[in-house]
Each structure stands twice: as C-alpha cells, then as structure tokens.
Design a protein around this motif. Structure first.
Motif, PDB file in Angstrom:
ATOM      1  N   ALA A  94       0.809  -1.220   0.000  1.00  0.00           N
ATOM      2  CA  ALA A  94       0.000   0.000   0.000  1.00  0.00           C
ATOM      3  C   ALA A  94       0.838   1.264   0.000  1.00  0.00           C
ATOM      4  O   ALA A  94       0.356   2.334  -0.347  1.00  0.00           O
ATOM      5  CB  ALA A  94      -0.934   0.005   1.216  1.00  0.00           C
ATOM      6  N   ALA A  95       2.105   1.158   0.395  1.00  0.00           N
ATOM      7  CA  ALA A  95       2.941   2.346   0.561  1.00  0.00           C
ATOM      8  C   ALA A  95       3.652   2.720  -0.739  1.00  0.00           C
ATOM      9  O   ALA A  95       3.937   1.862  -1.583  1.00  0.00           O
ATOM     10  CB  ALA A  95       3.976   2.099   1.659  1.00  0.00           C
ATOM     11  N   ASP A  96       3.918   4.002  -0.903  1.00  0.00           N
ATOM     12  CA  ASP A  96       4.778   4.489  -1.971  1.00  0.00           C
ATOM     13  C   ASP A  96       6.155   3.854  -1.778  1.00  0.00           C
ATOM     14  O   ASP A  96       6.784   4.034  -0.738  1.00  0.00           O
ATOM     15  CB  ASP A  96       4.873   6.018  -1.873  1.00  0.00           C
TER      16      ASP A  96
ATOM     17  N   VAL B  88      11.382   3.050   0.998  1.00  0.00           N
ATOM     18  CA  VAL B  88      12.831   2.820   0.972  1.00  0.00           C
ATOM     19  C   VAL B  88      13.566   3.962   1.661  1.00  0.00           C
ATOM     20  O   VAL B  88      14.523   3.746   2.415  1.00  0.00           O
ATOM     21  CB  VAL B  88      13.323   2.634  -0.471  1.00  0.00           C
ATOM     22  N   SER B  89      13.124   5.200   1.435  1.00  0.00           N
ATOM     23  CA  SER B  89      13.758   6.328   2.093  1.00  0.00           C
ATOM     24  C   SER B  89      13.626   6.227   3.612  1.00  0.00           C
ATOM     25  O   SER B  89      14.599   6.430   4.351  1.00  0.00           O
ATOM     26  CB  SER B  89      13.144   7.644   1.602  1.00  0.00           C
TER      27      SER B  89
ATOM     28  N   GLY C 102      14.329   3.186  -7.821  1.00  0.00           N
ATOM     29  CA  GLY C 102      14.395   4.369  -8.654  1.00  0.00           C
ATOM     30  C   GLY C 102      14.435   5.675  -7.896  1.00  0.00           C
ATOM     31  O   GLY C 102      14.285   6.751  -8.491  1.00  0.00           O
ATOM     32  N   ILE C 103      14.662   5.631  -6.599  1.00  0.00           N
ATOM     33  CA  ILE C 103      14.712   6.849  -5.803  1.00  0.00           C
ATOM     34  C   ILE C 103      15.931   7.685  -6.181  1.00  0.00           C
ATOM     35  O   ILE C 103      16.986   7.150  -6.538  1.00  0.00           O
ATOM     36  CB  ILE C 103      14.725   6.518  -4.291  1.00  0.00           C
ATOM     37  N   ALA C 104      15.801   8.995  -6.127  1.00  0.00           N
ATOM     38  CA  ALA C 104      16.911   9.882  -6.446  1.00  0.00           C
ATOM     39  C   ALA C 104      18.024   9.714  -5.413  1.00  0.00           C
ATOM     40  O   ALA C 104      17.749   9.732  -4.209  1.00  0.00           O
ATOM     41  CB  ALA C 104      16.450  11.333  -6.463  1.00  0.00           C
ATOM     42  N   PRO C 105      19.261   9.554  -5.832  1.00  0.00           N
ATOM     43  CA  PRO C 105      20.362   9.445  -4.870  1.00  0.00           C
ATOM     44  C   PRO C 105      20.400  10.582  -3.857  1.00  0.00           C
ATOM     45  O   PRO C 105      20.748  10.375  -2.693  1.00  0.00           O
ATOM     46  CB  PRO C 105      21.606   9.440  -5.763  1.00  0.00           C
ATOM     47  N   ARG C 106      20.021  11.797  -4.277  1.00  0.00           N
ATOM     48  CA  ARG C 106      20.107  12.925  -3.356  1.00  0.00           C
ATOM     49  C   ARG C 106      19.174  12.759  -2.154  1.00  0.00           C
ATOM     50  O   ARG C 106      19.414  13.362  -1.109  1.00  0.00           O
ATOM     51  CB  ARG C 106      19.821  14.236  -4.086  1.00  0.00           C
ATOM     52  N   VAL C 107      18.115  11.968  -2.290  1.00  0.00           N
ATOM     53  CA  VAL C 107      17.231  11.721  -1.145  1.00  0.00           C
ATOM     54  C   VAL C 107      17.983  10.927  -0.076  1.00  0.00           C
ATOM     55  O   VAL C 107      17.950  11.264   1.112  1.00  0.00           O
ATOM     56  CB  VAL C 107      15.966  10.968  -1.582  1.00  0.00           C
ATOM     57  N   ILE C 108      18.659   9.869  -0.486  1.00  0.00           N
ATOM     58  CA  ILE C 108      19.383   9.029   0.482  1.00  0.00           C
ATOM     59  C   ILE C 108      20.598   9.762   1.031  1.00  0.00           C
ATOM     60  O   ILE C 108      20.905   9.665   2.228  1.00  0.00           O
ATOM     61  CB  ILE C 108      19.796   7.691  -0.164  1.00  0.00           C
TER      62      ILE C 108
ATOM     63  N   CYS D 270      12.604  14.082   2.035  1.00  0.00           N
ATOM     64  CA  CYS D 270      12.885  12.651   2.212  1.00  0.00           C
ATOM     65  C   CYS D 270      11.674  11.777   1.895  1.00  0.00           C
ATOM     66  O   CYS D 270      11.784  10.545   1.937  1.00  0.00           O
ATOM     67  CB  CYS D 270      13.382  12.375   3.623  1.00  0.00           C
ATOM     68  N   LEU D 271      10.527  12.366   1.634  1.00  0.00           N
ATOM     69  CA  LEU D 271       9.311  11.664   1.182  1.00  0.00           C
ATOM     70  C   LEU D 271       8.571  10.909   2.278  1.00  0.00           C
ATOM     71  O   LEU D 271       7.512  10.325   2.013  1.00  0.00           O
ATOM     72  CB  LEU D 271       9.626  10.681   0.040  1.00  0.00           C
ATOM     73  N   ARG D 272       9.088  10.888   3.492  1.00  0.00           N
ATOM     74  CA  ARG D 272       8.504  10.016   4.519  1.00  0.00           C
ATOM     75  C   ARG D 272       7.049  10.337   4.826  1.00  0.00           C
ATOM     76  O   ARG D 272       6.276   9.454   5.223  1.00  0.00           O
ATOM     77  CB  ARG D 272       9.340  10.075   5.806  1.00  0.00           C
TER      78      ARG D 272
END
Length: 242
Positions: free
Chosen positions: A58-60, A65-66, A147-153, A213-215
């Motif tokens: 159900a989660a994005d 992952v972030s 596929g998350i942007a590296p800058r997020v991590i 961070c999208l959380r």
C-alpha cells in the motif's frame, strides 16, 4: 577496537551504542551485498513495512525505501562517528564485507563486521572512507531497487551524521578536520565536493535538507519537521532523477 566504542557513546545516542559489532552474527544476519538481489531486498523491505503496520504493497515504494534507509543509517552513524571523533580510528565497515541484523519489527538494528585484524583496509581514511566504501554502494542499492533519487538518500545520511556529530560535541568534531569537512562545517572546495555537505543548507541558525525525504507520504508517518524543505515552500525534487 569495536568493543572500545560503546563506552564512549554519549547517553543521548545510547539507543545506537551497539549498532556495530564484530563477528558473523546469527542465522538472521544478511550480508549487505545480498540486498542487491531483488528478492532479498523485497523480503527485507516487506518485514519493515509489516513492522510499520502498513498494508502490504500500500505504501509508496520510494517513500518506504527512504524511511527504511533512515533506520539503516542511525545505528551505523553513531558507532562510526564515535570511533572517528573519540578514538581517531575508522571502523571496518566496507559494504562488501558487512552484514545486517534486523530487530523484531523488521528495522535495521545492528551491523556485523569482520574483526579488526581481518577487516579490509579502507581506500581512504576517516568519514570519507565510509562515504566511498559504504554509503556510495548503499545509495546505489536504494536507487537500483526503487528508482529513488540518490540525493534523497544522501540527504538522509547527512542529517543523521550531522546530528550525531553535534551530539558528540562540536569542539570535538571540529578537532577532526576531515570529519568536519565531509559534513560541510568548514566551507571551501573540499566541502563543496562532499555529497554529505551538498545535501544540507543553512537555515534559521541550523541546517535543513535540500531535498524532501518523502517520509510523509507513508500512512501515519509525520514529516521531518523543521528539517523538511517543504516547510519553506521549496519544491520537493527527490522523487526521481539524479
């Protein structure tokens, strides 16, 4: 040397005092390189998702992952920076030779490394050694799996490492120029090249993420408060891309 770290961790970081240990670990320990297998990574992420009480699927995925990476980085950062700042030595935490244990809720809890005498030498000393030998492969792992942007991590890593360094004491951390440079405390060309320094910007007497961070996309999970760039009306640019 690993056993020397725990007594030097400040009380405010006590929850992560045992975040790194020597030895092979139990049957539940997963070599980090195994997480490159989508099946292994998905099983690890599913355990974390279940621990959050989020219905499966159900989660994005990028937000999940972030958020998982924040739990991953917290037990890593405290022993690493304590060893560097208070003992003047890096821990042997190369991604290729480290394993991970989860807690009962599926959260990353402890990293298992080879004993000091068996650990591979770092390609570079200090915090930059962790960046090159562990964080870059980890950032790439997250990108490859969702596929998350590296800058997020990188932003997650920067926030956590910056916080731990300040809890250890700014005078102590500033006495380790290489660490202070990697975190962007000093300015200059070396700071400009550090992915950790690039991930944060000055704001209101403190520091703030450059990328969301999208959380807050996860059910029941709040934003990171004052650290969030969205609080200042900045566009969230972390969902995809470089």
């Amino acid at each position: 040397m690993i056993q020397e770290v725990a007594p030097r961790v400040p009380a405010s970081l006590g929850a992560y005092r045992e975040g790194v240990a020597a030895g092979p670990g139990g049957p539940g320990a997963t070599p980090l390189v195994a997480l490159r297998d989508p099946a292994v990574f998905d099983a690890t992420l599913a355990a974390f998702e279940a621990g959050l009480g989020v219905p499966a699927g159900a989660a994005d995925r990028r937000a999940l992952v972030s958020y998982w990476s924040q739990f991953y980085l917290a037990p890593l950062a405290t022993p690493v920076l304590t060893a560097l700042v208070r003992l003047g030595r890096p821990l042997p935490l190369a991604f290729a030779t480290t394993s991970l244990e989860l807690d009962a809720a599926g959260r990353p809890a402890r990293f298992l490394v080879q004993p000091d005498e068996a650990g591979p030498p770092c390609r570079s000393a200090g915090l930059s050694g962790l960046v090159e030998d562990h964080l870059r492969p980890f950032v790439e792992l997250c990108r490859a799996q969702c596929g998350i942007a590296p800058r997020v991590i990188w932003g997650n890593a920067a926030v956590i490492l910056d916080y731990v360094a300040r809890e250890l004491g700014e005078p102590e951390t500033m006495a380790c120029p290489e660490v202070a440079t990697c975190l962007g405390w000093c300015g200059g060309p070396a700071c400009a090249r550090s992915p950790l320094a690039q991930a944060l910007c000055a704001a209101g007497g403190g520091r703030r993420r450059r990328t969301c961070c999208l959380r807050q996309r996860l059910p029941g999970v709040p934003s990171c408060g004052a650290l969030c760039p969205l609080k200042e009306g900045r566009e969230c640019c972390g969902a995809a891309g470089a």
